[in-house]
Design a protein around this motif. Structure first.
Motif, PDB file in Angstrom:
ATOM      1  N   ILE A 142       0.870  -1.168   0.000  1.00  0.00           N
ATOM      2  CA  ILE A 142       0.000   0.000   0.000  1.00  0.00           C
ATOM      3  C   ILE A 142       0.910   1.221   0.000  1.00  0.00           C
ATOM      4  N   HIS A 143       0.819   2.006  -1.056  1.00  0.00           N
ATOM      5  CA  HIS A 143       1.665   3.189  -1.226  1.00  0.00           C
ATOM      6  C   HIS A 143       0.876   4.428  -0.805  1.00  0.00           C
ATOM      7  N   LEU A 144       1.491   5.250   0.040  1.00  0.00           N
ATOM      8  CA  LEU A 144       0.825   6.439   0.576  1.00  0.00           C
ATOM      9  C   LEU A 144       1.519   7.711   0.131  1.00  0.00           C
ATOM     10  N   SER A 145       0.726   8.753  -0.068  1.00  0.00           N
ATOM     11  CA  SER A 145       1.246  10.092  -0.305  1.00  0.00           C
ATOM     12  C   SER A 145       0.259  11.080   0.303  1.00  0.00           C
ATOM     13  N   GLY A 146       0.790  12.014   1.078  1.00  0.00           N
ATOM     14  CA  GLY A 146      -0.067  13.023   1.698  1.00  0.00           C
ATOM     15  C   GLY A 146      -0.744  12.552   2.969  1.00  0.00           C
ATOM     16  N   VAL A 147      -0.412  11.357   3.413  1.00  0.00           N
ATOM     17  CA  VAL A 147      -0.981  10.803   4.647  1.00  0.00           C
ATOM     18  C   VAL A 147       0.080   9.911   5.292  1.00  0.00           C
ATOM     19  N   THR A 148       0.109   9.917   6.604  1.00  0.00           N
ATOM     20  CA  THR A 148       1.060   9.058   7.310  1.00  0.00           C
ATOM     21  C   THR A 148       0.480   7.660   7.485  1.00  0.00           C
ATOM     22  N   LYS A 149       1.344   6.725   7.732  1.00  0.00           N
ATOM     23  CA  LYS A 149       0.931   5.347   8.008  1.00  0.00           C
ATOM     24  C   LYS A 149      -0.007   5.315   9.215  1.00  0.00           C
ATOM     25  N   GLU A 150       0.339   6.073  10.226  1.00  0.00           N
ATOM     26  CA  GLU A 150      -0.461   6.095  11.460  1.00  0.00           C
ATOM     27  C   GLU A 150      -1.894   6.567  11.188  1.00  0.00           C
ATOM     28  N   VAL A 151      -2.031   7.659  10.482  1.00  0.00           N
ATOM     29  CA  VAL A 151      -3.365   8.194  10.164  1.00  0.00           C
ATOM     30  C   VAL A 151      -4.119   7.224   9.260  1.00  0.00           C
ATOM     31  N   PHE A 152      -3.443   6.691   8.262  1.00  0.00           N
ATOM     32  CA  PHE A 152      -4.080   5.746   7.338  1.00  0.00           C
ATOM     33  C   PHE A 152      -4.635   4.535   8.090  1.00  0.00           C
ATOM     34  N   LEU A 153      -3.837   3.945   8.962  1.00  0.00           N
ATOM     35  CA  LEU A 153      -4.256   2.728   9.672  1.00  0.00           C
ATOM     36  C   LEU A 153      -5.412   2.974  10.641  1.00  0.00           C
ATOM     37  N   LYS A 154      -5.600   4.199  11.077  1.00  0.00           N
ATOM     38  CA  LYS A 154      -6.727   4.525  11.958  1.00  0.00           C
ATOM     39  C   LYS A 154      -8.043   4.588  11.199  1.00  0.00           C
ATOM     40  N   ASN A 155      -7.963   4.762   9.878  1.00  0.00           N
ATOM     41  CA  ASN A 155      -9.168   4.861   9.043  1.00  0.00           C
ATOM     42  C   ASN A 155      -9.513   3.462   8.532  1.00  0.00           C
ATOM     43  N   LYS A 156     -10.343   2.752   9.278  1.00  0.00           N
ATOM     44  CA  LYS A 156     -10.638   1.342   8.982  1.00  0.00           C
ATOM     45  C   LYS A 156     -11.309   1.160   7.618  1.00  0.00           C
ATOM     46  N   ALA A 157     -12.150   2.090   7.219  1.00  0.00           N
ATOM     47  CA  ALA A 157     -12.810   1.978   5.908  1.00  0.00           C
ATOM     48  C   ALA A 157     -11.787   2.103   4.785  1.00  0.00           C
ATOM     49  N   TRP A 158     -10.865   3.037   4.922  1.00  0.00           N
ATOM     50  CA  TRP A 158      -9.827   3.233   3.903  1.00  0.00           C
ATOM     51  C   TRP A 158      -8.922   2.006   3.826  1.00  0.00           C
ATOM     52  N   LEU A 159      -8.572   1.460   4.988  1.00  0.00           N
ATOM     53  CA  LEU A 159      -7.751   0.250   5.028  1.00  0.00           C
ATOM     54  C   LEU A 159      -8.491  -0.914   4.358  1.00  0.00           C
ATOM     55  N   ALA A 160      -9.794  -1.062   4.634  1.00  0.00           N
ATOM     56  CA  ALA A 160     -10.589  -2.133   4.007  1.00  0.00           C
ATOM     57  C   ALA A 160     -10.607  -1.970   2.489  1.00  0.00           C
ATOM     58  N   HIS A 161     -10.704  -0.738   2.025  1.00  0.00           N
ATOM     59  CA  HIS A 161     -10.712  -0.436   0.586  1.00  0.00           C
ATOM     60  C   HIS A 161      -9.407  -0.924  -0.057  1.00  0.00           C
ATOM     61  N   GLU A 162      -8.297  -0.555   0.539  1.00  0.00           N
ATOM     62  CA  GLU A 162      -6.994  -0.927  -0.037  1.00  0.00           C
ATOM     63  C   GLU A 162      -6.732  -2.432   0.098  1.00  0.00           C
ATOM     64  N   CYS A 163      -7.187  -3.046   1.175  1.00  0.00           N
ATOM     65  CA  CYS A 163      -7.045  -4.501   1.325  1.00  0.00           C
ATOM     66  C   CYS A 163      -7.847  -5.243   0.260  1.00  0.00           C
ATOM     67  N   CYS A 164      -8.967  -4.668  -0.146  1.00  0.00           N
ATOM     68  CA  CYS A 164      -9.740  -5.259  -1.243  1.00  0.00           C
ATOM     69  C   CYS A 164      -8.906  -5.246  -2.521  1.00  0.00           C
ATOM     70  N   HIS A 165      -8.185  -4.166  -2.772  1.00  0.00           N
ATOM     71  CA  HIS A 165      -7.326  -4.110  -3.955  1.00  0.00           C
ATOM     72  C   HIS A 165      -6.204  -5.151  -3.863  1.00  0.00           C
ATOM     73  N   ILE A 166      -5.679  -5.387  -2.678  1.00  0.00           N
ATOM     74  CA  ILE A 166      -4.657  -6.429  -2.517  1.00  0.00           C
ATOM     75  C   ILE A 166      -5.246  -7.788  -2.900  1.00  0.00           C
ATOM     76  N   ARG A 167      -6.465  -8.057  -2.461  1.00  0.00           N
ATOM     77  CA  ARG A 167      -7.132  -9.324  -2.830  1.00  0.00           C
ATOM     78  C   ARG A 167      -7.339  -9.411  -4.339  1.00  0.00           C
ATOM     79  N   GLN A 168      -7.665  -8.286  -4.969  1.00  0.00           N
ATOM     80  CA  GLN A 168      -7.844  -8.271  -6.423  1.00  0.00           C
ATOM     81  C   GLN A 168      -6.529  -8.595  -7.128  1.00  0.00           C
ATOM     82  N   PHE A 169      -5.436  -8.032  -6.664  1.00  0.00           N
ATOM     83  CA  PHE A 169      -4.125  -8.367  -7.232  1.00  0.00           C
ATOM     84  C   PHE A 169      -3.850  -9.861  -7.075  1.00  0.00           C
ATOM     85  N   GLN A 170      -4.183 -10.413  -5.911  1.00  0.00           N
ATOM     86  CA  GLN A 170      -3.953 -11.838  -5.674  1.00  0.00           C
ATOM     87  C   GLN A 170      -4.837 -12.697  -6.575  1.00  0.00           C
TER      88      GLN A 170
END
Length: 97
Positions: free
Chosen positions: A32-60
């Protein structure tokens, strides 16, 4: 789920410029590549994390290069927002509740 987070990513910075967004998270394979947001802030946003994890599943599911190709073709045909892979990822956000 196994993933890596890359802060201040050049890839995400380009996506941020293209999308004209203040912050971007984007997936390439299992990263998961980030720009304009820190890892800490990103991981606190559970919906955003779920969105990106869905893309990881799509890649798989499709494989790295096949998914990139399918995503590109879909985006050209119907645009970013209506891209079926983005629609599926937005659904993953709402399935948290």
């Amino acid at each position: 789920m196994d993933y890596k987070i890359v802060e201040n990513s050049s890839f995400a910075r380009v996506a941020r410029m293209v999308l004209k967004s203040d912050n971007v998270a984007m997936v390439l394979g299992k990263s998961i590549h980030l720009s304009g947001v820190t890892k800490e802030v990103f991981l606190k946003n559970k919906a955003w994390l779920a969105h990106e994890c869905c893309h990881i599943r799509q890649f798989q599911q499709y494989g790295f290069f096949k998914f990139l190709w399918l995503y590109l073709v879909e985006s050209i045909k119907v645009g970013y927002y209506q891209n079926k892979f983005e629609v599926e990822a937005r659904q993953a956000e709402t399935e948290l509740s």
